[in-house]
Structures are given as structure tokens and as C-alpha cells.
Design a protein around this motif. Structure first.
Motif, PDB file in Angstrom:
ATOM      1  N   GLU A  74      10.905   4.757 -10.281  1.00 55.16           N
ATOM      2  CA  GLU A  74      11.692   4.877 -11.504  1.00 55.16           C
ATOM      3  C   GLU A  74      11.769   3.568 -12.271  1.00 55.16           C
ATOM      4  OE1 GLU A  74      15.401   6.978 -10.957  1.00 55.16           O
ATOM      5  OE2 GLU A  74      14.348   8.766 -10.275  1.00 55.16           O
ATOM      6  N   GLY A  75      11.018   2.558 -11.821  1.00 54.29           N
ATOM      7  CA  GLY A  75      10.954   1.288 -12.530  1.00 54.29           C
ATOM      8  C   GLY A  75      11.951   0.241 -12.078  1.00 54.29           C
ATOM      9  N   ASN A  76      12.776   0.547 -11.072  1.00 55.88           N
ATOM     10  CA  ASN A  76      13.749  -0.424 -10.569  1.00 55.88           C
ATOM     11  C   ASN A  76      13.026  -1.545  -9.829  1.00 55.88           C
ATOM     12  OD1 ASN A  76      16.176   1.106 -11.303  1.00 55.88           O
ATOM     13  ND2 ASN A  76      15.408   2.557  -9.791  1.00 55.88           N
ATOM     14  N   VAL A  77      13.318  -2.781 -10.205  1.00 51.68           N
ATOM     15  CA  VAL A  77      12.677  -3.943  -9.598  1.00 51.68           C
ATOM     16  C   VAL A  77      13.281  -4.213  -8.222  1.00 51.68           C
ATOM     17  CG1 VAL A  77      12.286  -6.426  -9.847  1.00 51.68           C
ATOM     18  CG2 VAL A  77      12.151  -4.939 -11.842  1.00 51.68           C
ATOM     19  N   PHE A  78      12.416  -4.544  -7.257  1.00 54.68           N
ATOM     20  CA  PHE A  78      12.854  -4.947  -5.928  1.00 54.68           C
ATOM     21  C   PHE A  78      11.890  -6.007  -5.414  1.00 54.68           C
ATOM     22  CE2 PHE A  78       9.717  -1.770  -5.061  1.00 54.68           C
ATOM     23  CZ  PHE A  78       9.130  -2.140  -3.862  1.00 54.68           C
ATOM     24  N   GLN A  79      12.233  -6.591  -4.281  1.00 54.70           N
ATOM     25  CA  GLN A  79      11.422  -7.656  -3.714  1.00 54.70           C
ATOM     26  C   GLN A  79      11.183  -7.397  -2.239  1.00 54.70           C
ATOM     27  OE1 GLN A  79      12.993 -11.908  -2.940  1.00 54.70           O
ATOM     28  NE2 GLN A  79      12.060 -11.950  -4.981  1.00 54.70           N
ATOM     29  N   LEU A  80       9.977  -7.726  -1.791  1.00 60.02           N
ATOM     30  CA  LEU A  80       9.650  -7.693  -0.375  1.00 60.02           C
ATOM     31  C   LEU A  80       9.526  -9.125   0.129  1.00 60.02           C
ATOM     32  CD1 LEU A  80       6.868  -4.937  -0.301  1.00 60.02           C
ATOM     33  CD2 LEU A  80       9.301  -4.684   0.245  1.00 60.02           C
ATOM     34  N   ARG A  81       9.990  -9.349   1.344  1.00 59.12           N
ATOM     35  CA  ARG A  81       9.850 -10.659   1.984  1.00 59.12           C
ATOM     36  C   ARG A  81       9.248 -10.452   3.366  1.00 59.12           C
ATOM     37  NH1 ARG A  81      15.320 -14.056   0.514  1.00 59.12           N
ATOM     38  NH2 ARG A  81      15.165 -13.722  -1.729  1.00 59.12           N
ATOM     39  N   GLN A  82       8.238 -11.241   3.651  1.00 57.46           N
ATOM     40  CA  GLN A  82       7.581 -11.193   4.955  1.00 57.46           C
ATOM     41  C   GLN A  82       7.772 -12.545   5.608  1.00 57.46           C
ATOM     42  OE1 GLN A  82       3.414  -9.989   5.009  1.00 57.46           O
ATOM     43  NE2 GLN A  82       2.994 -11.638   6.461  1.00 57.46           N
ATOM     44  N   GLY A  83       8.244 -12.535   6.830  1.00 56.00           N
ATOM     45  CA  GLY A  83       8.406 -13.804   7.536  1.00 56.00           C
ATOM     46  C   GLY A  83       9.847 -14.075   7.863  1.00 56.00           C
ATOM     47  N   ALA A  84      10.249 -15.332   7.770  1.00 56.40           N
ATOM     48  CA  ALA A  84      11.557 -15.810   8.212  1.00 56.40           C
ATOM     49  C   ALA A  84      12.685 -14.834   7.887  1.00 56.40           C
ATOM     50  CB  ALA A  84      11.847 -17.157   7.585  1.00 56.40           C
ATOM     51  N   ARG A  85      13.412 -14.458   8.914  1.00 55.20           N
ATOM     52  CA  ARG A  85      14.588 -13.588   8.756  1.00 55.20           C
ATOM     53  C   ARG A  85      15.829 -14.343   9.121  1.00 55.20           C
ATOM     54  NH1 ARG A  85      13.619  -7.342   9.962  1.00 55.20           N
ATOM     55  NH2 ARG A  85      11.540  -7.242   9.291  1.00 55.20           N
ATOM     56  N   GLN A 107       4.874   0.151  -7.511  1.00 53.00           N
ATOM     57  CA  GLN A 107       3.791  -0.819  -7.667  1.00 53.00           C
ATOM     58  C   GLN A 107       4.311  -2.208  -7.355  1.00 53.00           C
ATOM     59  OE1 GLN A 107       1.973  -0.878 -11.512  1.00 53.00           O
ATOM     60  NE2 GLN A 107       0.552  -2.501 -10.982  1.00 53.00           N
ATOM     61  N   MET A 108       3.539  -2.955  -6.597  1.00 53.89           N
ATOM     62  CA  MET A 108       3.854  -4.352  -6.315  1.00 53.89           C
ATOM     63  C   MET A 108       3.007  -5.226  -7.224  1.00 53.89           C
ATOM     64  SD  MET A 108       6.110  -3.887  -4.018  1.00 53.89           S
ATOM     65  CE  MET A 108       6.470  -5.614  -3.719  1.00 53.89           C
ATOM     66  N   ASN A 109       3.485  -6.430  -7.510  1.00 51.15           N
ATOM     67  CA  ASN A 109       2.668  -7.404  -8.217  1.00 51.15           C
ATOM     68  C   ASN A 109       1.437  -7.704  -7.366  1.00 51.15           C
ATOM     69  OD1 ASN A 109       4.618  -7.575 -10.202  1.00 51.15           O
ATOM     70  ND2 ASN A 109       5.461  -9.511  -9.491  1.00 51.15           N
ATOM     71  N   PRO A 110       0.374  -8.210  -7.968  1.00 52.18           N
ATOM     72  CA  PRO A 110      -0.792  -8.603  -7.178  1.00 52.18           C
ATOM     73  C   PRO A 110      -0.392  -9.652  -6.133  1.00 52.18           C
ATOM     74  CG  PRO A 110      -1.335  -8.596  -9.509  1.00 52.18           C
ATOM     75  CD  PRO A 110       0.156  -8.402  -9.407  1.00 52.18           C
ATOM     76  N   ALA A 151       0.840  -1.204   0.000  1.00 48.76           N
ATOM     77  CA  ALA A 151       0.000   0.000   0.000  1.00 48.76           C
ATOM     78  C   ALA A 151       0.872   1.250   0.000  1.00 48.76           C
ATOM     79  CB  ALA A 151      -0.946  -0.018   1.198  1.00 48.76           C
ATOM     80  N   GLN A 152       1.927   1.239   0.795  1.00 49.35           N
ATOM     81  CA  GLN A 152       2.847   2.390   0.820  1.00 49.35           C
ATOM     82  C   GLN A 152       3.522   2.566  -0.528  1.00 49.35           C
ATOM     83  OE1 GLN A 152       5.351   3.126   4.414  1.00 49.35           O
ATOM     84  NE2 GLN A 152       3.746   4.641   4.109  1.00 49.35           N
ATOM     85  N   ALA A 153       3.933   1.461  -1.142  1.00 45.54           N
ATOM     86  CA  ALA A 153       4.585   1.533  -2.457  1.00 45.54           C
ATOM     87  C   ALA A 153       3.669   2.209  -3.463  1.00 45.54           C
ATOM     88  CB  ALA A 153       4.972   0.132  -2.936  1.00 45.54           C
ATOM     89  N   ALA A 154       2.395   1.822  -3.466  1.00 48.67           N
ATOM     90  CA  ALA A 154       1.441   2.412  -4.411  1.00 48.67           C
ATOM     91  C   ALA A 154       1.244   3.898  -4.151  1.00 48.67           C
ATOM     92  CB  ALA A 154       0.100   1.679  -4.327  1.00 48.67           C
ATOM     93  N   GLN A 155       1.199   4.301  -2.885  1.00 51.47           N
ATOM     94  CA  GLN A 155       1.022   5.719  -2.537  1.00 51.47           C
ATOM     95  C   GLN A 155       2.231   6.557  -2.936  1.00 51.47           C
ATOM     96  OE1 GLN A 155       0.281   5.652   1.666  1.00 51.47           O
ATOM     97  NE2 GLN A 155      -1.858   5.063   1.426  1.00 51.47           N
ATOM     98  N   LEU A 156       3.395   5.935  -3.009  1.00 54.01           N
ATOM     99  CA  LEU A 156       4.637   6.670  -3.268  1.00 54.01           C
ATOM    100  C   LEU A 156       5.151   6.510  -4.696  1.00 54.01           C
ATOM    101  CD1 LEU A 156       6.321   5.891   0.149  1.00 54.01           C
ATOM    102  CD2 LEU A 156       5.390   8.091  -0.600  1.00 54.01           C
ATOM    103  N   GLY A 157       4.307   6.019  -5.603  1.00 48.40           N
ATOM    104  CA  GLY A 157       4.672   5.979  -7.014  1.00 48.40           C
ATOM    105  C   GLY A 157       5.224   4.659  -7.519  1.00 48.40           C
ATOM    106  N   ASP A 160       7.405  -9.426  -5.710  1.00 50.98           N
ATOM    107  CA  ASP A 160       8.200  -8.452  -6.459  1.00 50.98           C
ATOM    108  C   ASP A 160       7.382  -7.211  -6.778  1.00 50.98           C
ATOM    109  OD1 ASP A 160      10.333 -10.189  -6.470  1.00 50.98           O
ATOM    110  OD2 ASP A 160      10.164 -10.737  -8.579  1.00 50.98           O
ATOM    111  N   GLY A 161       8.090  -6.135  -7.030  1.00 50.57           N
ATOM    112  CA  GLY A 161       7.474  -4.877  -7.433  1.00 50.57           C
ATOM    113  C   GLY A 161       8.527  -3.979  -8.046  1.00 50.57           C
ATOM    114  N   HIS A 162       8.149  -2.709  -8.255  1.00 52.74           N
ATOM    115  CA  HIS A 162       9.122  -1.740  -8.763  1.00 52.74           C
ATOM    116  C   HIS A 162       8.916  -0.389  -8.089  1.00 52.74           C
ATOM    117  CE1 HIS A 162       5.726  -1.133 -11.589  1.00 52.74           C
ATOM    118  NE2 HIS A 162       6.105   0.126 -11.539  1.00 52.74           N
ATOM    119  N   ASP A 163       9.986   0.394  -8.051  1.00 53.58           N
ATOM    120  CA  ASP A 163       9.950   1.711  -7.412  1.00 53.58           C
ATOM    121  C   ASP A 163       9.468   2.764  -8.412  1.00 53.58           C
ATOM    122  OD1 ASP A 163      12.148   2.581  -8.995  1.00 53.58           O
ATOM    123  OD2 ASP A 163      13.595   2.278  -7.392  1.00 53.58           O
TER     124      ASP A 163
END
Length: 130
Positions: free
Chosen positions: A119-130, A97-100, A89-95, A114-117
Motif C-alpha cells: 500500500e506504499g507504506n515505507v518501512f526498513q529492514l536491518r540485517q545484523g546487530a540486534r 518493493q525494496m530499494n536496490p 525477494a519476499q517483499a517483491a513477491q508479495l506486492g 528501505d522499502g515499501h509495502d
């Protein structure tokens, strides 16, 4: 006091303030230094430095609205978050987009998406095991 980083990455950005604010908010990175040409941020032993693309190069860079995802890179930044839904949700508010969420998958005990910032740079979010 911030812990010393164990790993770091440098990301070049056309819009330094937009991209650094994006990663600070979405990935939960604390800004530790802000100068005209770069912003340093970190959390949990990882440091991200966002560097302004030099003006003579930035003039030739077109960022579409919405940005076109730049998948043609061998590197993807990965950030561990408490909630993929909240960070998405924060990613979408700040320009960005995350994959569905339906496209998330499991990897090493974590939910991954996965998503992008902005400027279109791809990044990944991980929730859980650290």
C-alpha cells in the motif's frame, strides 16, 4: 508461548489480508490473532497490529499498481531480519518493493535498506546487530 510485547505499532490498511500477510512473511512476524477488523502479529517482544481502514474511508483511498511510496510520514517501521536479500525477494513477491541493495547503508553495526509495502507504506529492514 509468545513473550509479552515490549513495544507495538498499529498500521491501518485498506487490504487487511494483503498487508498482514506481507509483514508476517517479510518481517517474520507470527500471527497471534486474526479477526475481521484486525490482525495481530509479533516476534522478539514487538507486536504489530494491522487494522482495517473503515469501509467509508477505504472507499476514498486509491492504491496504485505499483503502489506509490508514501514518504510523507514522520514514522518508519523497522524490522530486523536474517537476510535482507531473502526478505527483499519476499517483499517483491508479495506486492512491495525494496530499494536496490546498492542503496543499503550501515547503521549501528547493521546493514539497512528501505522499502515499501503493497500500500506504499515505507518501512526498513536491518540485517545484523540486534
Amino acid at each position: 508461548m509468545q513473550e509479552s510485547p515490549m513495544a507495538a505499532a498499529v498500521l491501518y490498511a485498506k487490504d487487511l489480508s494483503l498487508v498482514s500477510a506481507f509483514y508476517s512473511a517479510v518481517a517474520g512476524l507470527a500471527i497471534t490473532e486474526s479477526e475481521p477488523g484486525h490482525v495481530a502479529m509479533q516476534a522478539h517482544g514487538f507486536q504489530l497490529i494491522v487494522v482495517a481502514v473503515p469501509p467509508h474511508i477505504a472507499a476514498s483511498i486509491q492504491v496504485q499498481a505499483p503502489p506509490i511510496r508514501r514518504d510523507d510520514t514522520p514514522i518508519k517501521l523497522v524490522f530486523f531480519v536474517r537476510s535482507i536479500e531473502a526478505a527483499s525477494a519476499q517483499a517483491a513477491q508479495l506486492g512491495g518493493q525494496m530499494n536496490p541493495i546498492e542503496q543499503s547503508w550501515q547503521f549501528h553495526g547493521a546493514t539497512v535498506l528501505d522499502g515499501h509495502d503493497p500500500e506504499g507504506n515505507v518501512f526498513q529492514l536491518r540485517q545484523g546487530a540486534r
